[in-house]
Design a protein around this motif. Structure first.
Motif, PDB file in Angstrom:
ATOM      1  N   GLU A 210       0.818  -1.190   0.000  1.00 48.64           N
ATOM      2  CA  GLU A 210       0.000   0.000   0.000  1.00 48.64           C
ATOM      3  C   GLU A 210       0.863   1.256   0.000  1.00 48.64           C
ATOM      4  O   GLU A 210       0.537   2.231  -0.668  1.00 48.64           O
ATOM      5  N   GLN A 211       1.962   1.250   0.737  1.00 52.53           N
ATOM      6  CA  GLN A 211       2.832   2.426   0.777  1.00 52.53           C
ATOM      7  C   GLN A 211       3.478   2.690  -0.592  1.00 52.53           C
ATOM      8  O   GLN A 211       3.654   3.852  -0.976  1.00 52.53           O
ATOM      9  N   ALA A 212       3.806   1.636  -1.331  1.00 49.91           N
ATOM     10  CA  ALA A 212       4.384   1.817  -2.667  1.00 49.91           C
ATOM     11  C   ALA A 212       3.370   2.463  -3.605  1.00 49.91           C
ATOM     12  O   ALA A 212       3.725   3.328  -4.422  1.00 49.91           O
ATOM     13  N   ALA A 213       2.102   2.081  -3.502  1.00 50.65           N
ATOM     14  CA  ALA A 213       1.054   2.676  -4.339  1.00 50.65           C
ATOM     15  C   ALA A 213       0.843   4.144  -3.977  1.00 50.65           C
ATOM     16  O   ALA A 213       0.667   4.996  -4.859  1.00 50.65           O
ATOM     17  N   ILE A 214       0.875   4.455  -2.685  1.00 56.07           N
ATOM     18  CA  ILE A 214       0.748   5.852  -2.260  1.00 56.07           C
ATOM     19  C   ILE A 214       1.913   6.670  -2.813  1.00 56.07           C
ATOM     20  O   ILE A 214       1.723   7.808  -3.267  1.00 56.07           O
ATOM     21  N   LYS A 215       3.110   6.106  -2.831  1.00 55.43           N
ATOM     22  CA  LYS A 215       4.270   6.816  -3.387  1.00 55.43           C
ATOM     23  C   LYS A 215       4.077   7.110  -4.867  1.00 55.43           C
ATOM     24  O   LYS A 215       4.410   8.200  -5.344  1.00 55.43           O
ATOM     25  N   VAL A 216       3.517   6.166  -5.622  1.00 56.52           N
ATOM     26  CA  VAL A 216       3.262   6.392  -7.051  1.00 56.52           C
ATOM     27  C   VAL A 216       2.332   7.593  -7.222  1.00 56.52           C
ATOM     28  O   VAL A 216       2.595   8.488  -8.029  1.00 56.52           O
TER      29      VAL A 216
ATOM     30  N   THR B  29      -2.755  17.490   0.817  1.00 58.59           N
ATOM     31  CA  THR B  29      -3.035  16.111   0.415  1.00 58.59           C
ATOM     32  C   THR B  29      -2.927  15.156   1.592  1.00 58.59           C
ATOM     33  O   THR B  29      -2.089  15.309   2.472  1.00 58.59           O
ATOM     34  N   SER B  30      -3.804  14.164   1.587  1.00 59.46           N
ATOM     35  CA  SER B  30      -3.700  13.031   2.504  1.00 59.46           C
ATOM     36  C   SER B  30      -4.109  11.796   1.723  1.00 59.46           C
ATOM     37  O   SER B  30      -4.821  11.882   0.725  1.00 59.46           O
ATOM     38  N   TYR B  31      -3.624  10.646   2.157  1.00 57.78           N
ATOM     39  CA  TYR B  31      -3.828   9.407   1.407  1.00 57.78           C
ATOM     40  C   TYR B  31      -4.325   8.293   2.309  1.00 57.78           C
ATOM     41  O   TYR B  31      -3.939   8.192   3.467  1.00 57.78           O
ATOM     42  N   GLN B  32      -5.148   7.425   1.728  1.00 61.43           N
ATOM     43  CA  GLN B  32      -5.539   6.152   2.329  1.00 61.43           C
ATOM     44  C   GLN B  32      -5.423   5.124   1.214  1.00 61.43           C
ATOM     45  O   GLN B  32      -5.710   5.439   0.050  1.00 61.43           O
ATOM     46  N   ALA B  33      -5.027   3.929   1.557  1.00 61.37           N
ATOM     47  CA  ALA B  33      -4.893   2.891   0.544  1.00 61.37           C
ATOM     48  C   ALA B  33      -5.337   1.551   1.106  1.00 61.37           C
ATOM     49  O   ALA B  33      -5.206   1.284   2.300  1.00 61.37           O
ATOM     50  N   THR B  34      -5.854   0.738   0.208  1.00 62.57           N
ATOM     51  CA  THR B  34      -6.225  -0.622   0.567  1.00 62.57           C
ATOM     52  C   THR B  34      -6.003  -1.503  -0.656  1.00 62.57           C
ATOM     53  O   THR B  34      -6.242  -1.074  -1.788  1.00 62.57           O
ATOM     54  N   GLY B  35      -5.526  -2.698  -0.446  1.00 61.11           N
ATOM     55  CA  GLY B  35      -5.307  -3.617  -1.549  1.00 61.11           C
ATOM     56  C   GLY B  35      -4.223  -4.613  -1.234  1.00 61.11           C
ATOM     57  O   GLY B  35      -3.914  -4.881  -0.078  1.00 61.11           O
ATOM     58  N   ASP B  36      -3.630  -5.136  -2.314  1.00 65.21           N
ATOM     59  CA  ASP B  36      -2.567  -6.117  -2.164  1.00 65.21           C
ATOM     60  C   ASP B  36      -1.389  -5.713  -3.043  1.00 65.21           C
ATOM     61  O   ASP B  36      -1.320  -4.581  -3.488  1.00 65.21           O
ATOM     62  N   LYS B  37      -0.476  -6.628  -3.321  1.00 60.63           N
ATOM     63  CA  LYS B  37       0.724  -6.283  -4.085  1.00 60.63           C
ATOM     64  C   LYS B  37       0.434  -5.973  -5.549  1.00 60.63           C
ATOM     65  O   LYS B  37       1.225  -5.319  -6.215  1.00 60.63           O
TER      66      LYS B  37
ATOM     67  N   VAL C  16      -4.024   1.560  -8.558  1.00 60.55           N
ATOM     68  CA  VAL C  16      -2.630   1.291  -8.895  1.00 60.55           C
ATOM     69  C   VAL C  16      -2.482  -0.214  -9.066  1.00 60.55           C
ATOM     70  O   VAL C  16      -2.796  -0.982  -8.149  1.00 60.55           O
ATOM     71  N   LYS C  17      -2.054  -0.615 -10.260  1.00 57.04           N
ATOM     72  CA  LYS C  17      -1.831  -2.031 -10.563  1.00 57.04           C
ATOM     73  C   LYS C  17      -0.390  -2.195 -11.009  1.00 57.04           C
ATOM     74  O   LYS C  17       0.073  -1.468 -11.895  1.00 57.04           O
ATOM     75  N   ASN C  18       0.284  -3.132 -10.410  1.00 55.38           N
ATOM     76  CA  ASN C  18       1.663  -3.436 -10.780  1.00 55.38           C
ATOM     77  C   ASN C  18       2.539  -2.189 -10.840  1.00 55.38           C
ATOM     78  O   ASN C  18       3.346  -2.023 -11.744  1.00 55.38           O
ATOM     79  N   GLY C  19       2.345  -1.293  -9.879  1.00 55.14           N
ATOM     80  CA  GLY C  19       3.203  -0.115  -9.760  1.00 55.14           C
ATOM     81  C   GLY C  19       2.872   1.045 -10.679  1.00 55.14           C
ATOM     82  O   GLY C  19       3.631   2.015 -10.725  1.00 55.14           O
ATOM     83  N   LYS C  20       1.760   0.980 -11.412  1.00 54.77           N
ATOM     84  CA  LYS C  20       1.364   2.068 -12.328  1.00 54.77           C
ATOM     85  C   LYS C  20      -0.083   2.458 -12.044  1.00 54.77           C
ATOM     86  O   LYS C  20      -0.905   1.629 -11.652  1.00 54.77           O
ATOM     87  N   ILE C  21      -0.405   3.716 -12.285  1.00 52.69           N
ATOM     88  CA  ILE C  21      -1.778   4.173 -12.143  1.00 52.69           C
ATOM     89  C   ILE C  21      -2.578   3.648 -13.328  1.00 52.69           C
ATOM     90  O   ILE C  21      -2.293   3.985 -14.478  1.00 52.69           O
ATOM     91  N   ALA C  22      -3.564   2.803 -13.051  1.00 53.15           N
ATOM     92  CA  ALA C  22      -4.384   2.196 -14.101  1.00 53.15           C
ATOM     93  C   ALA C  22      -5.702   2.941 -14.287  1.00 53.15           C
ATOM     94  O   ALA C  22      -6.292   2.895 -15.369  1.00 53.15           O
ATOM     95  N   GLU C  23      -6.177   3.601 -13.226  1.00 47.22           N
ATOM     96  CA  GLU C  23      -7.415   4.376 -13.302  1.00 47.22           C
ATOM     97  C   GLU C  23      -7.269   5.607 -12.423  1.00 47.22           C
ATOM     98  O   GLU C  23      -6.647   5.547 -11.359  1.00 47.22           O
TER      99      GLU C  23
END
Length: 168
Positions: free
Chosen positions: A1-7, A73-81, A131-138
């Protein structure tokens, strides 16, 4: 989740820097996006994304793309790798654009970048990024407290970003 927030955070920094090419490196080839809640359908593809972002980077006053500065800005994330939903809460500060039609803007023949003359202010936004596989998909922005017709007044589709600039 932290990697997706960084993207998403890096994408936001590229917006602030008016760097559409950097933004494009952070999105999937088949990205689906809406720049504005008033758009009825999603746009799709990195090339269309890059075209729209380059058009917005060409004007709209000071600040980031289209004269829009992102703050608080503030972020929340949920998901998997593989698949992560990142919710970004922020305030968009629209820099007023002086002048009338034909003021500095995007590509030739396009509507000027930035808001219609005289329109500006702080707009609370909820942005949703997949975020899918390290890229913004939507990517989808949703204003949290705004009569969206105000942005459309004189600006047509695309709201604060102006017209589509020949990207269709």
């Amino acid at each position: 989740e932290q990697a997706a927030i960084k993207v998403v955070s890096d994408w936001t920094a590229a917006w602030q820097a008016k760097d559409p090419d950097k933004m494009a490196t952070l999105v999937a080839d088949d990205i689906k996006f809406r720049l504005d809640p008033s758009e009825g359908t999603f746009n799709q593809g990195r090339e269309k994304f890059l075209c729209r972002m380059r058009g917005m980077a060409g004007g709209g006053g000071g600040g980031g793309l289209g004269g829009l500065v992102i703050k608080d800005t503030s972020y929340q994330a949920t998901g998997d790798k593989v698949f992560v939903l990142v919710i970004q809460r922020r305030v968009d500060v629209i820099q007023p654009r002086a002048g009338g039609p034909g003021a500095a803007g995007g590509p030739a023949g396009a509507a000027p970048a930035g808001p219609p003359p005289g329109l500006g202010g702080d707009i609370p936004v909820g942005a949703f990024f997949v975020v899918k596989n390290g890229k913004i998909a939507e990517w989808l922005d949703s204003t949290l407290a705004l009569d969206i017709t105000t942005l459309q007044r004189g600006g047509g589709p695309g709201g604060p970003g102006g017209g589509r600039g020949g990207c269709d």
